[in-house]
Scaffold this active site. Sequence first.
Site, mmCIF file in Angstrom:
data_model
loop_
_atom_site.group_PDB
_atom_site.id
_atom_site.type_symbol
_atom_site.label_atom_id
_atom_site.label_comp_id
_atom_site.label_asym_id
_atom_site.label_seq_id
_atom_site.Cartn_x
_atom_site.Cartn_y
_atom_site.Cartn_z
ATOM 1 N N ARG A 126 -9.085 -1.905 -5.859
ATOM 2 C CA ARG A 126 -9.533 -2.542 -4.636
ATOM 3 C C ARG A 126 -11.183 -2.192 -4.352
ATOM 4 O O ARG A 126 -11.393 -1.221 -4.773
ATOM 5 C CB ARG A 126 -8.566 -2.251 -3.675
ATOM 6 C CG ARG A 126 -7.257 -2.950 -3.587
ATOM 7 C CD ARG A 126 -6.382 -2.692 -2.262
ATOM 8 N NE ARG A 126 -6.831 -3.460 -1.305
ATOM 9 C CZ ARG A 126 -6.943 -3.173 0.000
ATOM 10 N NH1 ARG A 126 -7.182 -1.552 0.169
ATOM 11 N NH2 ARG A 126 -7.449 -3.764 1.076
ATOM 12 N N LYS A 190 -1.599 9.615 -6.269
ATOM 13 C CA LYS A 190 -1.523 8.240 -6.694
ATOM 14 C C LYS A 190 -0.998 8.270 -8.074
ATOM 15 O O LYS A 190 -1.393 8.626 -9.027
ATOM 16 C CB LYS A 190 -2.774 7.600 -6.676
ATOM 17 C CG LYS A 190 -2.968 6.137 -7.066
ATOM 18 C CD LYS A 190 -4.242 5.659 -6.173
ATOM 19 C CE LYS A 190 -4.339 4.129 -6.509
ATOM 20 N NZ LYS A 190 -5.354 3.591 -5.868
ATOM 21 N N ARG A 326 -5.201 12.043 8.084
ATOM 22 C CA ARG A 326 -5.973 13.032 8.831
ATOM 23 C C ARG A 326 -5.832 14.302 8.636
ATOM 24 O O ARG A 326 -4.891 15.017 8.236
ATOM 25 C CB ARG A 326 -5.882 12.999 10.190
ATOM 26 C CG ARG A 326 -6.097 11.530 10.942
ATOM 27 C CD ARG A 326 -6.368 11.484 12.329
ATOM 28 N NE ARG A 326 -7.343 12.142 12.813
ATOM 29 C CZ ARG A 326 -7.712 12.308 14.171
ATOM 30 N NH1 ARG A 326 -6.636 11.813 15.062
ATOM 31 N NH2 ARG A 326 -8.669 12.873 14.657
#
Length: 335
Positions: A126, A190, A326
Amino acid sequence: MAELMAGLKPLLELMSDGAVHSGEALGEALGVSRAAVWKQLQKLEKLDLEVVAVRGSGYRLAAPLDLIDEVALCNQLASAGLGAVELNLCSVVGSTNQEALAWAESAPFDSTYAVLAEQQLAGRGRRGRSWVSPYAANLYLSLVASFSGGAAALEGLSLAVGVAVRRALLRFGCSAQLKWPNDILCDGEKLGGILLEMTGDPVGDCRVVVGIGINITMPSSAAEAIDQPWTDLAAQLNELPSRTDLAAAIIEEVVKVTTNYQREGFKAWRQEWLDANAYNGQQVMLRGPGLNSAGVMVGVDETGALLLQSNEGRVERIIGGEVSLRTSQQGGSDE
């Protein structure tokens, strides 16, 4: 590179077992001299494949290759009722998505096409990111599906495809998580990604290229180019599926989604996506053009939009951007 691969493919098929093969035996099988075999072996370095010379015996690859078996793949798809899917198995391409987009320009509208490659030289993620694609190590797959109604009919499709990929992985014992909007994670790292690209009429008949990359046995040398925490199936499973079996499972599951999506919409896959949401209830950051938000991820709505709850309890609906966890320092990110 394509011409190079055309000459090397028979050699790679002979040596893919990782066993020692004599130069004489290779030459006989290929119908060339031992000197010609040696020249071909040297060219394998261009694919980052290490050839080990075994003194007095011959040559072997440093690690076996799991090449995609086109015949077996076609047979599996036919058994699943998908014999009409047109397959294109490539050795080396720029990107499978680019190959698929080129095919979609002139193909009959209702046809379904899948392109797979042993290696991508310019694999895409992406937002223009590169996708590391070493030879015969991972899965590089793009599938073309047809839709009417243009972009409006495709809301949430990347999330539904994520559910399909997860279903395929579950067949082999990998319980992956889904990161909004298009990543496949294991233990926060990932494992794979999804890239959707549309061609045709944005408000009418269009084709969608569904690009999927899954890390299977990522070589450490190739992994040096990855700039985020990653994993592969070799680290997650005791017994790896073949690349052929994994490709068949993913194609089958993705075709189920693309076939029914226009009629059912994302709501049919929403609960399954929520059950696999990697960041459910966690503090996240969202960044993108004109977007810089933080809050608690509380899910996605029936169109696939992310639902972000602020500290004041207000829930915001977000349809674009990049999400990350975060850190303890405000504004920090895990990516």
